[in-house]
Design an enzyme around this catalytic site. Sequence first.
Site, mmCIF file in Angstrom:
data_model
loop_
_atom_site.group_PDB
_atom_site.id
_atom_site.type_symbol
_atom_site.label_atom_id
_atom_site.label_comp_id
_atom_site.label_asym_id
_atom_site.label_seq_id
_atom_site.Cartn_x
_atom_site.Cartn_y
_atom_site.Cartn_z
ATOM 1 C CG ASP A 46 23.456 -6.013 -2.705
ATOM 2 O OD1 ASP A 46 22.974 -4.937 -2.323
ATOM 3 O OD2 ASP A 46 23.321 -7.084 -2.093
ATOM 4 C CG ASP B 107 52.285 -32.895 11.424
ATOM 5 O OD1 ASP B 107 53.299 -33.392 10.914
ATOM 6 O OD2 ASP B 107 51.989 -32.997 12.635
ATOM 7 C CD GLU C 141 -46.628 -4.067 -2.136
ATOM 8 O OE1 GLU C 141 -47.173 -4.866 -2.907
ATOM 9 O OE2 GLU C 141 -47.121 -2.969 -1.817
ATOM 10 C CG ASP D 148 -49.375 -0.551 -4.742
ATOM 11 O OD1 ASP D 148 -48.757 -1.586 -4.420
ATOM 12 O OD2 ASP D 148 -50.048 0.114 -3.935
ATOM 13 C CG ASP E 209 -53.686 0.366 0.798
ATOM 14 O OD1 ASP E 209 -52.507 0.091 1.104
ATOM 15 O OD2 ASP E 209 -54.342 1.277 1.334
ATOM 16 C CG ASP F 71 20.438 -2.201 -0.915
ATOM 17 O OD1 ASP F 71 19.433 -2.656 -1.487
ATOM 18 O OD2 ASP F 71 20.983 -2.745 0.060
ATOM 19 C CG ASP F 72 19.260 -4.892 -4.610
ATOM 20 O OD1 ASP F 72 20.389 -5.098 -4.128
ATOM 21 O OD2 ASP F 72 18.214 -5.360 -4.116
#
Length: 1733
Positions: A807, A564, A1219, A1240, A1310, A881-882
Amino acid sequence: MGQTVTTPLSLTLDHWKDVERTAHNQSVDVKKRRWVTFCSVEWPTFNVGWPQDGTFNRDIITQVKIKVFSPGPHGHPDQVPYIVTWEALAFDPPPWVKPFVHPKPPLPPSAPSLLPEPPLSTSPRSSLYPALTPSLGAKPKPQVLPDSGGPLIDLLTEDPPPYRDPGPPPSDRDRDDGEAAPAGEAPDPSPMASRLRGRRELPVADSTTSQAFPLRSGGNGQLQYWPFSSSDLYNWKNNNPSFSEDPGKLTALIESVLLTHQPTWDDCQQLLGTLLTGEEKQRVLLEARKAVRGEDGRPTQLPNEINDAFPLERPDWDYNTQRGRNHLVLYRQLLLAGLQNAGRSPTNLAKVKGITQGPNESPSAFLERLKEAYRRYTPYDPEDPGQETNVSMSFIWQSAPDIGRKLERLEDLKSKTLGDLVREAEKIFNKRETPEEREERIKRETEEKEERRRAEDEQKEKERDRRRHREMSKLLATVVSGQKQDRQGGERRRPQLDKDQCAYCKEKGHWAKDCPKKPRGPRGPRPQTSLLALDDQGGRGQEPPPEPRITLKVGGQPVTFLVDTGAQHSVLTQNPGPLSDKSAWVQGATGGKRYRWTTDRKVHLATGKVTHSFLHVPDCPYPLLGRDLLTKLNAQIHFEGSGAQVVGPRGQPLQVLTLNIEDEYRLHETSKEPDVSLGSTWLSDFPQAWAETGGMGLAVRQAPLIIPLKATSTPVSIKQYPMSQEARLGIKPHIQRLLDQGILVPCQSPWNTPLLPVKKPGTNDYRPVQDLREVNKRVEDIHPTVPNPYNLLSGLPPSHQWYTVLDLKDAFFCLRLHPTSQPLFAFEWRDPEMGISGQLTWTRLPQGFKNSPTLFDEALHRDLAGFRIQHPDLILLQYVDDLLLAATSELDCQQGTRALLQTLGDLGYRASAKKAQICQKQVKYLGYLLKEGQRWLTEARKETVMGQPIPKTPRQLREFLGTAGFCRLWIPGFAEMAAPLYPLTKTGTLFNWGPDQQKAFQEIKQALLTAPALGLPDLTKPFELFVDEKQGYAKGVLTQKLGPWRRPVAYLSKKLDPVAAGWPPCLRMVAAIAVLTKDAGKLTMGQPLVILAPHAVEALVKQPPDRWLSNARMTHYQALLLDTDRVQFGPVVALNPATLLPLPEEGLQHDCLDILAEAHGTRSDLMDQPLPDADHTWYTDGSSFLQEGQRKAGAAVTTETEVIWARALPAGTSAQRAELIALTQALKMAEGKKLNVYTDSRYAFATAHIHGEIYRRRGLLTSEGKEIKNKDEILALLKALFLPKRLSIIHCPGHQKGNSAEARGNRMADQAAREVATRETPETSTLLIENSTPYTHEHFHYTVTDTKDLTKLGATYDSAKKYWVYQGKPVMPDQFTFELLDFLHQLTHLSFSKTKALLERSPSPYYMLNRDRTLKNITETCKACAQVNASKSAVKQGTRVRGHRPGTHWEIDFTEVKPGLYGYKYLLVFVDTFSGWIEAFPTKKETAKVVTKKLLEEIFPRFGMPQVLGTDNGPAFVSKVSQTVADLLGIDWKLHCAYRPQSSGQVERMNRTIKETLTKLTLATGSRDWVLLLPLALYRARNTPGPHGLTPYEILYGAPPPLVNFPDPDMTRVTNSPSLQAHLQALYLVQHEVWRPLAAAYQEQLDRPVVPHPYRVGDTVWVRRHQTKNLEPRWKGPYTVLLTTPTALKVDGISAWVHAAHVKAATTSPARTAWKVQRSQNPLKIRLSREPS
């Protein structure tokens, strides 16, 4: 020489290989140890005569087998393989068993051969018949069963011998016993005979006839034996299913064989052994023996009756007598019963429900499959009239949908039989339309629908154009009339109309065209307006000209504008979003109105770049493109015969893009190379391959998918979440589109999952996403076969440099769902306009389903297999799907792309034309940029990482590391770079972001900006892996030769495990090579790999040192690196630290084996042989043993004759720790001397010589990353190794009996360790580490300030001992006092008063200088205490009811601990009100079950049954479960006052104490694991003095708390530990001296209770508001007190009781009162009233 006794058990063990072979033949596996255990221990306890040495007696073995196979809890399933194997050895003995098997008793001689009497008639219900008697004229046959002592059988003779030896004819007495029934009277049928399947009565064969059965009459009138032929057995076995697959069919076969062949007992065993497996046969025999009935007709358990009726060994039945034949008949009946019972599978109605009618299956065939399912999976007989209703319902519900719906609508359905339903179903099935008719009908309906839609669209378009022309004509007519009025000047204008006012009648609510008052007569020809009548030759004449329109994208949505040129501003009719405050007046045909502008500036792209805003006019009939925007676009309007065209200055159509102002900066970026757009030829040549032209895809070669459910899954129904109106309207078009395409269909399903509308970013569009998490939990998992994107591109050779990327659009919707699986994915949807109110479900594979990617990936792989075979020169990669198609040339790529598109179109898949990249040399695939045989990181991927802000939480940090980790192949040394970040991601770790983390964060981002290009792996060339290692991090680069250069393929990096990180550098290089070789294998796909490193590690791998590597790790490295076909080692090279590639100059050469040989412990001169010139030769030993239920330990250092040092160690100390302590002490005492020390302990010896250095190198961590045991002792030992001048640590055998110096010294050490552990009582201390050096006088160093303070105190200095003495104790300097008290406070975080009380209770051997001042300073400056402790509040102390002894009165409460850890969110706290003892248990839930469980499992066994329990009114305490348990146990459960925590004050205060202590411990340790720290908090609470100065530990156990006992420097003066009797006496004294005074003190408080509150009846009080609003008083009232209790008040005006703590006294000001006197009607009365002041 003596003889050895051979038993069955020893015999089997000597021939164990044969036993295992026999077990394998039985399909079982046996172990020797369990074989011996069962034979000698288990089976003799069965009380069946089994000896401990075993037996081959078959009767005893059978009895044991019955016990083992017993059902229910009395059976022994774990012993089944062993008794089955033992039975096989006895029944089929190998040569070494035969001498031990009991021989069979000889068969008794039978009677002479005479004609047998006619057999007894059987029951009409019986299906087994006795053997038939042959005729006398039968030809004699050769023998089949020879005599055991006779010659071999002549198989070529004619007649077989009789089955049994002939015997004398039966006498009358024998006949009475064996054939008691008269000839004409049939015996009673056996109970089993009436239950067998055969119900037909066959006529008794004539005695003169002969049949070829195993038992048939011979020529002499006796029954003769004919064995089964091998061909019959072979055919029966191979032509019938196994018993486990179809027991019914095999049972029917055996039943028919038993009926027709009359087999003997031996034949039955042969038949079962051939047709059944060993396990199936045992199950059948066991079920048959269970079916044996006694004299009362019920199943019996008597072994003799069971063995008589159904023997497991060959019986001595004479089949020529009626008794023998009856036994055989009963045996067959029981055998059939066993087959039927064993063949019954457990009821599985789900299997029956899964039988559905096929698409082309007839109803009768479906009914047969349904009945067979009932027989196989249920115990019900479908032929039973009682089950006809169930079968009918299943037949209706599981028939085809069209048949099932019509059967459900039948009238009087209840009276229909199954046969009637089948006939109706057959009618419906036969009336079905053929596939050709169905396709034709669908095609016809589709065409009609399209035709109707096309006609409707045309009609709407015509109506729209007509309306627009009419409105434009009105507008132009208004303009013309206005101009005419302006010219005439004096002509009066028409009055202005409202927009809803009629121009004819001036009424509102309609326009003139709809005015009812306007005449509707036939219209005459309208006069043509001169302004609109165009006299053009060859023009349109009087047709309205086409309106110029242009479609632009505004905000991502296409909008068609009317051009317009008369409009000053461009106009939008729909709401574009938020509007600004700016507005403008707009004058239209119906008047003027103010309209607003859009808020956001919009940026448009055409030939130039402009910025614009639209005017929002909803009343405008069409969007207008005004002069403002046309001027900026330099638009040109051309009027042609076809209409007006709007183009740019270059004659090209205008394309406008609208975006937000914040993205305006992108317009100023440098222009990039334009993408090659998809040509129109690709769309036109392959219309079926594109989603834009081919519509929704459908994989035509894939069958509908059936989604299997888990066995225990049940339907789940989740209601739809609330959805906004905007979201519902946003997803409505998508739902409508999917319904029109048939992807969604209405349904009714017990499954329902919610629908989630997800708004697309940047737009107002929504897309529907279904929440299928609950469905995913109930669907069977399948192995995912989706390719790994990490190595997917390894299959793409660099020679293929022309690419096509496709894709697939709506890929999952290409696969159909089977109708039986469609109800799983139902969701709720309501659309009143479409008439939908119910559920919708998917007919295609939905998104959000966990198995959708795998199912689609496999389906597409199958469909594209043919394409790969036909085009071997092309490379086709697929990731769901790629698709990526690669070729060597552009022509091959174009041809291959055409073939691929044609294949996809034929298969029914659709690709997206918008995302397609056709025949390009540079494409984007899976986030990579592929170009010239290399892969790059895309700019979008880099911007994603670069745009992430600094993480604030561990979750945000994990997100950053995950995003950046995708790019780690492009970042050299990523693992080392990100090392400071990974510790912050662990659970329970404080998130402290420091400079190291910030530096690593920035380095990763900077590395992404300089990420290089990586070459694609070429699997035809060898790979080279350059490896380097630094500080426990493996770094490498994988390369391939490209001419003379090396091109990187991937940068690899990884952190070594804690064990490998502690090795010497050469061995760390071996670990680094192994780790990176394994990672590189994912990219090389097993191709040859050459390893280049700065170390010559090949020799190390071939001969690794056993000192550093375990056997498992050594084997792993050798198997991985010595694979000469795949891995080879190159020459030693020097690497550049930046690029990890070799430098031109050679590095320093070294021999790794020599360096490892030199790698010793921390001391190089440490020897393991005695020194000849040693100053001392000592022996060390540590002892740990149990005595009177307590583990005691001690350590000693001795010579051969005397004890040098000995100490008792704390209870629970292990022998290894003792020990280490002894050896460390010996080294400390030999400081500066030459020492030979013997031990020991292999553990202590190896730690000193080898393992200690290894532990130190790897940070004292295990392979799992945890701290090693005895960490502190090992560190102390490594430190003490350097104290002696020369040292030799020698290992000697323990507990020697010789008279050598080593033996005597070892025995002395011991003995000394054991004696000191038994004699002395170690003082418990948790404040000082055992192996740390205690404070001694020599360590005291006094400062000048200390000296001044000591002088003021009057202390004396001991010059001989060099320390100050005060009050008879050595004085500890101020610094030492501070360190000790600070360490104590860090452990306990007690207050000043509590800590001081503890120190004063048990005085220290030292005088602590300035103790109180130092302690106060420490407690006041503690940061943790300042952050946690609450401020003091002046609250009056009340009284509380307590128990009279420990364990009788407990208070219980739940408290929540945040954050939850390991699922634990709550603490269940028990507090003993008498002693203050606390028990706390982490719980996952706050339920009554948890309370009762802890009460019965923890409190009751340790403290006895409580008498009183006090709790609040929580749900876990007021529940019926808790109260019922309390009533049954006789516990008085008292519920405290609601909303008054002080009534549970003791446990509430303890909750606070625990939380405060846990908070302080987490701050001090830096760990968030409050579950791990809870024991320390409990220890502190139990050892804190209470109000009376006693700790709960002292009250309960009568001993001082272990916290206050500091170690005495002279440990030898500690007294001996008390005996058990003395300890009991001490506890008795505690009960009298402590418990009774405490109970009396508590009672005294109760006798003199404190007044709870001062309020009385009549007082005026204010009541607190619990929820105050803004500007609202905190108190309401005043109210008058009506009633009082010790804790609550009843006030006027409030119905509920008010706690006394929630009120305060109201003070009223004195007011003057006025009274008024009034007369009354009674002269003797007056009325007094008070007037308000």
